[in-house]
Motif scaffolding. Structure first.
Motif, PDB file in Angstrom:
ATOM      1  N   LEU A 140       0.857   6.022 -12.840  1.00  0.00           N
ATOM      2  CA  LEU A 140      -0.223   5.901 -12.283  1.00  0.00           C
ATOM      3  C   LEU A 140      -0.696   4.511 -12.741  1.00  0.00           C
ATOM      4  N   GLU A 141      -0.223   4.051 -14.137  1.00  0.00           N
ATOM      5  CA  GLU A 141      -0.581   2.837 -14.687  1.00  0.00           C
ATOM      6  C   GLU A 141       0.274   1.388 -13.668  1.00  0.00           C
ATOM      7  N   LEU A 142       1.381   1.879 -13.276  1.00  0.00           N
ATOM      8  CA  LEU A 142       2.310   0.888 -12.400  1.00  0.00           C
ATOM      9  C   LEU A 142       1.365   0.879 -11.081  1.00  0.00           C
ATOM     10  N   ALA A 143       1.056   1.952 -10.513  1.00  0.00           N
ATOM     11  CA  ALA A 143       0.397   1.948  -9.243  1.00  0.00           C
ATOM     12  C   ALA A 143      -0.814   1.165  -9.308  1.00  0.00           C
ATOM     13  N   SER A 144      -1.655   1.275 -10.420  1.00  0.00           N
ATOM     14  CA  SER A 144      -3.041   0.555 -10.547  1.00  0.00           C
ATOM     15  C   SER A 144      -2.819  -0.690 -10.657  1.00  0.00           C
ATOM     16  N   LEU A 145      -1.864  -1.102 -11.454  1.00  0.00           N
ATOM     17  CA  LEU A 145      -1.345  -2.812 -11.441  1.00  0.00           C
ATOM     18  C   LEU A 145      -1.017  -3.370 -10.210  1.00  0.00           C
ATOM     19  N   LEU A 146      -0.193  -2.713  -9.393  1.00  0.00           N
ATOM     20  CA  LEU A 146       0.157  -3.149  -8.117  1.00  0.00           C
ATOM     21  C   LEU A 146      -1.123  -3.185  -7.163  1.00  0.00           C
ATOM     22  N   GLN A 147      -2.253  -2.198  -7.345  1.00  0.00           N
ATOM     23  CA  GLN A 147      -3.266  -2.574  -6.494  1.00  0.00           C
ATOM     24  C   GLN A 147      -4.180  -3.611  -7.057  1.00  0.00           C
ATOM     25  N   HIS A 148      -4.100  -3.845  -8.171  1.00  0.00           N
ATOM     26  CA  HIS A 148      -4.989  -5.053  -8.789  1.00  0.00           C
ATOM     27  C   HIS A 148      -4.384  -6.285  -8.792  1.00  0.00           C
ATOM     28  N   THR A 149      -3.172  -6.503  -7.993  1.00  0.00           N
ATOM     29  CA  THR A 149      -2.488  -7.684  -8.242  1.00  0.00           C
ATOM     30  C   THR A 149      -2.615  -8.424  -6.676  1.00  0.00           C
ATOM     31  N   PRO A 150      -3.670  -9.243  -6.430  1.00  0.00           N
ATOM     32  CA  PRO A 150      -3.809  -9.643  -5.069  1.00  0.00           C
ATOM     33  C   PRO A 150      -2.510 -10.481  -4.563  1.00  0.00           C
ATOM     34  N   LEU A 151      -2.314 -10.514  -3.445  1.00  0.00           N
ATOM     35  CA  LEU A 151      -1.209 -11.441  -2.665  1.00  0.00           C
ATOM     36  C   LEU A 151      -1.762 -12.142  -1.528  1.00  0.00           C
ATOM     37  N   GLN A 152      -1.752 -13.592  -1.571  1.00  0.00           N
ATOM     38  CA  GLN A 152      -2.323 -14.238  -0.633  1.00  0.00           C
ATOM     39  C   GLN A 152      -1.094 -14.959   0.103  1.00  0.00           C
ATOM     40  N   LYS A 153      -1.136 -15.499   1.441  1.00  0.00           N
ATOM     41  CA  LYS A 153      -0.260 -16.231   2.036  1.00  0.00           C
ATOM     42  C   LYS A 153       0.073 -17.615   1.157  1.00  0.00           C
ATOM     43  N   LYS A 154      -1.099 -17.923   0.592  1.00  0.00           N
ATOM     44  CA  LYS A 154      -0.590 -19.206  -0.081  1.00  0.00           C
ATOM     45  C   LYS A 154       0.363 -19.313  -1.258  1.00  0.00           C
ATOM     46  N   ASP A 155       0.406 -17.881  -1.763  1.00  0.00           N
ATOM     47  CA  ASP A 155       1.092 -17.524  -2.917  1.00  0.00           C
ATOM     48  C   ASP A 155       2.500 -17.555  -2.650  1.00  0.00           C
ATOM     49  N   CYS A 177       0.850  -1.321   0.084  1.00  0.00           N
ATOM     50  CA  CYS A 177       0.081   0.114   0.035  1.00  0.00           C
ATOM     51  C   CYS A 177       0.863   1.256  -0.109  1.00  0.00           C
ATOM     52  N   ASP A 178       1.992   1.367   0.819  1.00  0.00           N
ATOM     53  CA  ASP A 178       2.851   2.388   0.792  1.00  0.00           C
ATOM     54  C   ASP A 178       3.436   2.559  -0.694  1.00  0.00           C
ATOM     55  N   THR A 179       3.805   1.573  -1.172  1.00  0.00           N
ATOM     56  CA  THR A 179       4.543   1.667  -2.450  1.00  0.00           C
ATOM     57  C   THR A 179       3.653   2.383  -3.624  1.00  0.00           C
ATOM     58  N   ALA A 180       2.368   1.815  -3.488  1.00  0.00           N
ATOM     59  CA  ALA A 180       1.308   2.315  -4.633  1.00  0.00           C
ATOM     60  C   ALA A 180       1.325   3.742  -4.033  1.00  0.00           C
ATOM     61  N   LYS A 181       1.015   4.150  -2.951  1.00  0.00           N
ATOM     62  CA  LYS A 181       0.977   5.741  -2.747  1.00  0.00           C
ATOM     63  C   LYS A 181       2.074   6.223  -3.098  1.00  0.00           C
ATOM     64  N   ILE A 182       3.249   6.052  -3.182  1.00  0.00           N
ATOM     65  CA  ILE A 182       4.430   6.729  -3.612  1.00  0.00           C
ATOM     66  C   ILE A 182       4.316   6.723  -5.140  1.00  0.00           C
ATOM     67  N   LEU A 183       4.060   5.611  -5.714  1.00  0.00           N
ATOM     68  CA  LEU A 183       3.579   5.867  -7.198  1.00  0.00           C
ATOM     69  C   LEU A 183       2.657   6.679  -7.830  1.00  0.00           C
ATOM     70  N   GLN A 184       1.447   6.794  -6.834  1.00  0.00           N
ATOM     71  CA  GLN A 184       0.224   7.801  -7.219  1.00  0.00           C
ATOM     72  C   GLN A 184       0.952   9.203  -6.971  1.00  0.00           C
ATOM     73  N   SER A 185       1.627   9.512  -6.157  1.00  0.00           N
ATOM     74  CA  SER A 185       2.117  10.738  -5.822  1.00  0.00           C
ATOM     75  C   SER A 185       3.044  11.476  -6.867  1.00  0.00           C
ATOM     76  N   GLY A 186       3.465  10.820  -7.729  1.00  0.00           N
ATOM     77  CA  GLY A 186       4.208  11.175  -8.971  1.00  0.00           C
ATOM     78  C   GLY A 186       5.597  10.779  -9.019  1.00  0.00           C
ATOM     79  N   LYS A 187       6.299  11.173  -9.995  1.00  0.00           N
ATOM     80  CA  LYS A 187       7.883  10.879 -10.245  1.00  0.00           C
ATOM     81  C   LYS A 187       8.532  11.909  -9.522  1.00  0.00           C
ATOM     82  N   ALA A 188       8.004  13.136  -8.976  1.00  0.00           N
ATOM     83  CA  ALA A 188       8.888  13.563  -8.004  1.00  0.00           C
ATOM     84  C   ALA A 188       9.243  12.650  -6.540  1.00  0.00           C
ATOM     85  N   CYS A 189       7.741  12.202  -6.042  1.00  0.00           N
ATOM     86  CA  CYS A 189       7.861  11.645  -4.857  1.00  0.00           C
ATOM     87  C   CYS A 189       8.845  10.039  -5.243  1.00  0.00           C
ATOM     88  N   VAL A 190       8.737   9.446  -6.293  1.00  0.00           N
ATOM     89  CA  VAL A 190       9.710   8.265  -6.592  1.00  0.00           C
ATOM     90  C   VAL A 190      11.081   8.724  -6.600  1.00  0.00           C
TER      91      VAL A 190
END
Length: 532
Positions: free
Chosen positions: A394-409, A340-353
């Motif tokens: 923003l595309e990478l942040a969206s990709l990150l948010q829509h890639t679910p990760l579970q313990k079994k993975d 979630c933190d990384t998605a927030k960084i990417l959403q904040s733009g390339k200056a934040c990255v």
């Protein structure tokens, strides 16, 4: 010539350029403005900028010079009033000469490096250059051997680096022989090392004793206060320190000609590095320490195993496994919070990255030998990220948010491990409950027996258990019930009567013997005094 420190800002109608040129004279200032091309000269300083928008000389421009601070300030009008110039904080990209964006990487790298040696420090240190290349293992390799080496580094554009850095190799990466190890073999070795490093005891301890984990989950990193960005908002929210601006000016600007596959790998490796950085910031609660370089490079498969990813799910699985295998705090909730933190960084733009990458660059720069990772990855990322489209972030942040990760993975059998641990806990709690119930039942039985004994005593005409001196007070813990005298057999009662009669006779005999002894003592005393 020396490239001076500079900074840019804007309002709707004007672009302001501040240039720090101490120990110069105003009579030597020379300016040139031509659309997006800006040049400034004041011996021994020279600055050339390729601006993101066009400025003009229409008589409304204004220039001032603060002699005490040594700062020259130019306020130039924009050709299109109200236009927003993007990327003014990307100081490295502004230093590029015109036409460099379409140059081939190899040609540009050589010319850029030569320009740095000539215009940066004013002289070329040939001995220093020869000293770095004076490696027999490296120079003895033929062209065919160099071509057969495995690629790594930013966008897989490096090879042969570790062949001349054998001493530092073991302290930076976990790959034993990176020059000759295939990418598939590196991944296989990484998975095996993670399986060996995973400790079920450590994982379960953090799972059930999670006070520290909960405290870390409540921590708020600096980027959480930023609003999701259009680029203009991102620029206004992010500010760079003087040290960070100086580092941006030190980078040698160059372009990277990447094909589609390589560009995708570069983005995924960037995601992997940012995930490791997000975890480090949260686990250290924003205060870097001596373990920070180790934590970042250990949690990143890119930095530690020179890994190359093909999809975002591979990145998340690798990061999740490494979080549960290596650092001090190993909890799946820290994995999800870092995502979630990384998605927030990417959403904040390339200056934040860029600010995050500069922080990583500083951490590695101050740690020996982690600085090698700056040369392989972080420096190029700091330069490359300044030119990418904010839409890609923003595309990478969206990709990150829509890639679910579970313990079994993660393939560490976490669900089975937790189920077994909970069964053990439940069994222990059940055993404890049964033990308490057994003790309570025993106490109840004793109490009932005591009450029954007292009732029997009353029915037999005797005294109550509480007032009877012949029976000890009952105790809750005593397993033996007390019986009344009416319940005794006739023979026992008879023996009790005999014992009572014998006791009375003995008492009389003792009294008689006492009187005789007293009389004898009195007679003996009288005889003694009579003799004297």
């Amino acid at each position: 010539m020396i490239t001076p420190a500079f900074d840019l800002s804007q309002d709707p109608d004007y672009l302001t350029i501040c240039i720090r040129v101490p120990y110069t004279r105003t009579s030597e200032f020379d300016l040139f403005i031509d659309g997006t091309d800006f040049k400034f000269y004041a011996k021994p300083y020279f600055l050339r900028l390729s601006l993101p928008g066009r400025i003009v000389e229409d008589g409304t421009e204004k220039a001032t010079f603060d002699i005490d601070k040594g700062v020259f300030t130019l306020k130039a009008p924009k050709e299109t009033r109200g236009e927003h110039f993007g990327g003014l904080q990307m100081l490295t990209s502004l230093l590029a000469p015109r036409g460099s964006r379409s140059a081939k990487p190899l040609v540009e790298d050589l010319s850029a490096e030569a320009g740095k040696l000539v215009a940066g420090d004013g002289e070329m240190d040939e001995e220093e250059s020869d000293w770095e290349l004076e490696q027999e293992v490296y120079t003895d390799r033929s062209e065919e051997e160099l071509g057969a080496m495995q690629k790594y580094g930013f966008a897989n554009q490096r090879s042969g680096v570790f062949a001349r850095l054998q001493e530092e190799l073991g302290d930076v990466i976990d790959v034993k022989n990176p020059e000759e190890t295939l990418a598939s073999d590196r991944r296989r070795a990484r998975l095996e090392a993670e399986a060996i490093a995973f400790s079920s005891d450590h994982y379960l301890a953090d799972l059930f004793e999670d006070d520290e984990i909960n405290r870390l989950l409540k921590f708020t990193p600096w980027w959480s206060k930023l609003s999701p960005s259009m680029e203009q908002k991102g620029e206004s929210a992010i500010s760079f320190s003087d040290e960070e601006k100086e580092q941006l000016r030190k980078f040698t600007n160059r372009s990277f000609l990447l094909d589609k596959t390589t560009r995708c790998q570069a983005w995924l490796s960037l995601l992997d590095i940012l995930l490791a950085y997000s975890y480090e910031v949260r686990s250290a609660e924003g205060e870097h320490n001596v373990e920070s370089p180790w934590t970042i490079r250990k949690l990143s498969g890119t930095l530690c195993w020179l890994e190359t990813y093909s999809c975002s799910r591979d990145v998340l699985v690798s990061f999740g496994r490494r979080v549960l295998c290596y650092p001090l705090y190993r909890h799946f909730a820290l994995v999800t919070s870092s995502v979630c933190d990384t998605a927030k960084i990417l959403q904040s733009g390339k200056a934040c990255v860029l600010k995050c990458l500069l922080d990583i660059h500083k951490i590695f720069r101050e740690n020996d030998p982690a600085y090698i990772l700056n040369d392989l990855y972080i420096t190029d990322y700091c330069i490359w990220i300044q030119r990418v489209s904010s839409k890609k972030m923003l595309e990478l942040a969206s990709l990150l948010q829509h890639t679910p990760l579970q313990k079994k993975d993660l393939e560490l059998e976490l669900d089975e491990l937790e189920s077994a641990a909970r069964m053990v806990v439940e069994e222990e709690e059940q055993a404890s409950t049964e033990s308490s119930s057994s003790d309570s039942s025993s106490e109840s039985e004793e109490s009932e027996a005591e009450e029954q004994g007292c009732s029997d005593s009353k029915q037999g005409g005797g005294e109550t258990c509480k007032d009877s001196p012949s029976q000890p007070n009952s105790s809750p813990t005593s397993p033996i019930p007390h019986l009344s005298s009416s319940a005794l057999s006739p023979s026992v009662n008879r023996k009790a009567g005999v014992v009572s009669s014998d006791s009375q006779g003995c008492r009389q005999l003792i009294q008689e013997l006492g009187r005789q002894m007293t009389e004898e003592l009195r007679i003996s005393a009288e005889t003694l005094f009579a003799d004297e």
